[in-house]
Scaffold this motif. Structure first.
Motif, PDB file in Angstrom:
ATOM      1  N   ARG A  66     -14.647  -8.667  31.690  1.00 19.84           N
ATOM      2  CA  ARG A  66     -14.187  -7.508  32.467  1.00 19.84           C
ATOM      3  C   ARG A  66     -14.101  -7.853  33.947  1.00 19.84           C
ATOM      4  N   ARG A  67     -15.100  -8.574  34.452  1.00 18.38           N
ATOM      5  CA  ARG A  67     -15.109  -8.969  35.861  1.00 18.38           C
ATOM      6  C   ARG A  67     -13.913  -9.863  36.170  1.00 18.38           C
ATOM      7  N   ALA A  68     -13.663 -10.858  35.330  1.00 17.11           N
ATOM      8  CA  ALA A  68     -12.552 -11.789  35.568  1.00 17.11           C
ATOM      9  C   ALA A  68     -11.208 -11.068  35.530  1.00 17.11           C
ATOM     10  N   LEU A  69     -11.009 -10.220  34.530  1.00 11.03           N
ATOM     11  CA  LEU A  69      -9.750  -9.474  34.433  1.00 11.03           C
ATOM     12  C   LEU A  69      -9.577  -8.541  35.622  1.00 11.03           C
ATOM     13  N   SER A  70     -10.643  -7.859  36.013  1.00 10.14           N
ATOM     14  CA  SER A  70     -10.577  -6.926  37.140  1.00 10.14           C
ATOM     15  C   SER A  70     -10.238  -7.644  38.435  1.00 10.14           C
ATOM     16  N   ARG A  71     -10.796  -8.824  38.616  1.00  5.72           N
ATOM     17  CA  ARG A  71     -10.499  -9.594  39.832  1.00  5.72           C
ATOM     18  C   ARG A  71      -9.046 -10.066  39.831  1.00  5.72           C
ATOM     19  N   ARG A  72      -8.541 -10.445  38.678  1.00  2.00           N
ATOM     20  CA  ARG A  72      -7.121 -10.842  38.608  1.00  2.00           C
ATOM     21  C   ARG A  72      -6.216  -9.660  38.933  1.00  2.00           C
ATOM     22  N   ILE A  73      -6.547  -8.505  38.375  1.00  2.00           N
ATOM     23  CA  ILE A  73      -5.727  -7.311  38.624  1.00  2.00           C
ATOM     24  C   ILE A  73      -5.781  -6.927  40.096  1.00  2.00           C
ATOM     25  N   LEU A  74      -6.964  -6.955  40.692  1.00  2.00           N
ATOM     26  CA  LEU A  74      -7.065  -6.607  42.114  1.00  2.00           C
ATOM     27  C   LEU A  74      -6.323  -7.630  42.970  1.00  2.00           C
ATOM     28  N   ALA A  75      -6.440  -8.918  42.627  1.00  2.00           N
ATOM     29  CA  ALA A  75      -5.720  -9.951  43.383  1.00  2.00           C
ATOM     30  C   ALA A  75      -4.212  -9.723  43.297  1.00  2.00           C
ATOM     31  N   LEU A  76      -3.737  -9.361  42.111  1.00  2.00           N
ATOM     32  CA  LEU A  76      -2.315  -9.044  41.953  1.00  2.00           C
ATOM     33  C   LEU A  76      -1.949  -7.819  42.788  1.00  2.00           C
ATOM     34  N   PHE A  77      -2.824  -6.813  42.795  1.00  2.00           N
ATOM     35  CA  PHE A  77      -2.567  -5.638  43.614  1.00  2.00           C
ATOM     36  C   PHE A  77      -2.463  -6.014  45.092  1.00  2.00           C
ATOM     37  N   LEU A  78      -3.288  -6.947  45.558  1.00  2.00           N
ATOM     38  CA  LEU A  78      -3.221  -7.360  46.967  1.00  2.00           C
ATOM     39  C   LEU A  78      -1.836  -7.898  47.316  1.00  2.00           C
ATOM     40  N   VAL A  79      -1.240  -8.613  46.386  1.00  2.00           N
ATOM     41  CA  VAL A  79       0.120  -9.142  46.597  1.00  2.00           C
ATOM     42  C   VAL A  79       1.137  -8.002  46.552  1.00  2.00           C
ATOM     43  N   VAL A  80       1.035  -7.145  45.550  1.00  2.00           N
ATOM     44  CA  VAL A  80       1.958  -6.011  45.409  1.00  2.00           C
ATOM     45  C   VAL A  80       1.818  -5.054  46.589  1.00  2.00           C
ATOM     46  N   HIS A  81       0.600  -4.907  47.095  1.00  2.00           N
ATOM     47  CA  HIS A  81       0.340  -4.027  48.240  1.00  2.00           C
ATOM     48  C   HIS A  81       1.165  -4.446  49.456  1.00  2.00           C
ATOM     49  N   VAL A  82       1.308  -5.740  49.654  1.00  2.00           N
ATOM     50  CA  VAL A  82       2.160  -6.235  50.748  1.00  2.00           C
ATOM     51  C   VAL A  82       3.600  -5.773  50.525  1.00  2.00           C
ATOM     52  N   LEU A  83       4.078  -5.892  49.303  1.00  2.00           N
ATOM     53  CA  LEU A  83       5.451  -5.477  48.996  1.00  2.00           C
ATOM     54  C   LEU A  83       5.629  -3.975  49.202  1.00  2.00           C
ATOM     55  N   LEU A  84       4.611  -3.193  48.854  1.00  2.00           N
ATOM     56  CA  LEU A  84       4.673  -1.746  49.086  1.00  2.00           C
ATOM     57  C   LEU A  84       4.777  -1.444  50.579  1.00  2.00           C
ATOM     58  N   HIS A  85       4.002  -2.167  51.379  1.00  2.00           N
ATOM     59  CA  HIS A  85       4.077  -1.950  52.828  1.00  2.00           C
ATOM     60  C   HIS A  85       5.440  -2.362  53.373  1.00  2.00           C
ATOM     61  N   LEU A  86       5.979  -3.434  52.869  1.00  2.00           N
ATOM     62  CA  LEU A  86       7.322  -3.839  53.308  1.00  2.00           C
ATOM     63  C   LEU A  86       8.348  -2.770  52.940  1.00  2.00           C
ATOM     64  N   ALA A  87       8.217  -2.205  51.744  1.00  2.00           N
ATOM     65  CA  ALA A  87       9.150  -1.165  51.300  1.00  2.00           C
ATOM     66  C   ALA A  87       9.009   0.104  52.127  1.00  2.00           C
ATOM     67  N   LEU A  88       7.796   0.421  52.541  1.00  2.00           N
ATOM     68  CA  LEU A  88       7.556   1.650  53.306  1.00  2.00           C
ATOM     69  C   LEU A  88       7.747   1.473  54.808  1.00  2.00           C
ATOM     70  N   SER A  89       7.928   0.252  55.262  1.00  2.00           N
ATOM     71  CA  SER A  89       7.978  -0.007  56.705  1.00  2.00           C
ATOM     72  C   SER A  89       9.143   0.684  57.412  1.00  2.00           C
ATOM     73  N   GLY A  90      10.147   1.082  56.676  1.00  2.00           N
ATOM     74  CA  GLY A  90      11.261   1.805  57.286  1.00  2.00           C
ATOM     75  C   GLY A  90      11.055   3.312  57.333  1.00  2.00           C
ATOM     76  N   HIS A  91       9.976   3.785  56.757  1.00  2.00           N
ATOM     77  CA  HIS A  91       9.675   5.218  56.729  1.00  2.00           C
ATOM     78  C   HIS A  91       9.447   5.716  58.154  1.00  2.00           C
ATOM     79  N   GLN A  92       9.919   6.897  58.455  1.00  2.00           N
ATOM     80  CA  GLN A  92       9.823   7.420  59.827  1.00  2.00           C
ATOM     81  C   GLN A  92       8.384   7.575  60.317  1.00  2.00           C
ATOM     82  N   HIS A  93       7.428   7.719  59.403  1.00  2.00           N
ATOM     83  CA  HIS A  93       6.033   7.902  59.810  1.00  2.00           C
ATOM     84  C   HIS A  93       5.186   6.635  59.646  1.00  2.00           C
TER      85      HIS A  93
END
Length: 128
Positions: A66-93
């Motif tokens: 469970r620990r290993a899988l959770s760390r992989r998922i969170l690490a993947l989220f860290l990468v996806v989180h960057v993409l989310l910020h890039l996608a939202l960077s044009g938002h007026q707020h």
């Protein structure tokens, strides 16, 4: 080294969430953006309490699978989180434009990518 990279990424993410407060992150989130600032801010903070509790519990689980899988998922989220910020960077707020904000966001994504690479290729090197 892999664990250190993981914890650095987690620390950068948590610090980013602190940085999210003065940058009014709730204003760009679909479920919170329609709320008044005073309500959106409180909802944003309160939502992070169970979220962080669950994440910390999973990545520190005594169950190694469970620990290993959770760390992989969170690490993947860290990468996806960057993409989310890039996608939202044009938002007026969107307000994450300082060096600190960008370092926290992109730094956590880099840590996530390195962790995933070490996890994938380090395991193969250990097996050889």
């Amino acid at each position: 080294m892999k664990d250190g990279i993981f914890y650095l990424g987690l620390g950068l993410l948590c610090s980013h969430e602190l940085d999210a407060m003065p940058n009014h992150e709730w204003r760009v989130l679909p479920l919170l953006s329609s709320l008044e600032d005073s309500i959106g801010q409180v909802a944003f903070v309160i939502a992070h309490v169970p979220l962080f509790a669950i994440v910390i519990g999973l990545v520190a689980s005594l169950n190694p699978d469970r620990r290993a899988l959770s760390r992989r998922i969170l690490a993947l989220f860290l990468v996806v989180h960057v993409l989310l910020h890039l996608a939202l960077s044009g938002h007026q707020h969107y307000e994450f434009d300082s060096f600190l904000s960008l370092a926290l966001i992109f730094g956590s994504g880099v840590c996530g990518a390195i962790y995933l690479a070490l996890d994938r290729f380090g395991a193969k090197a250990d097996a050889a």
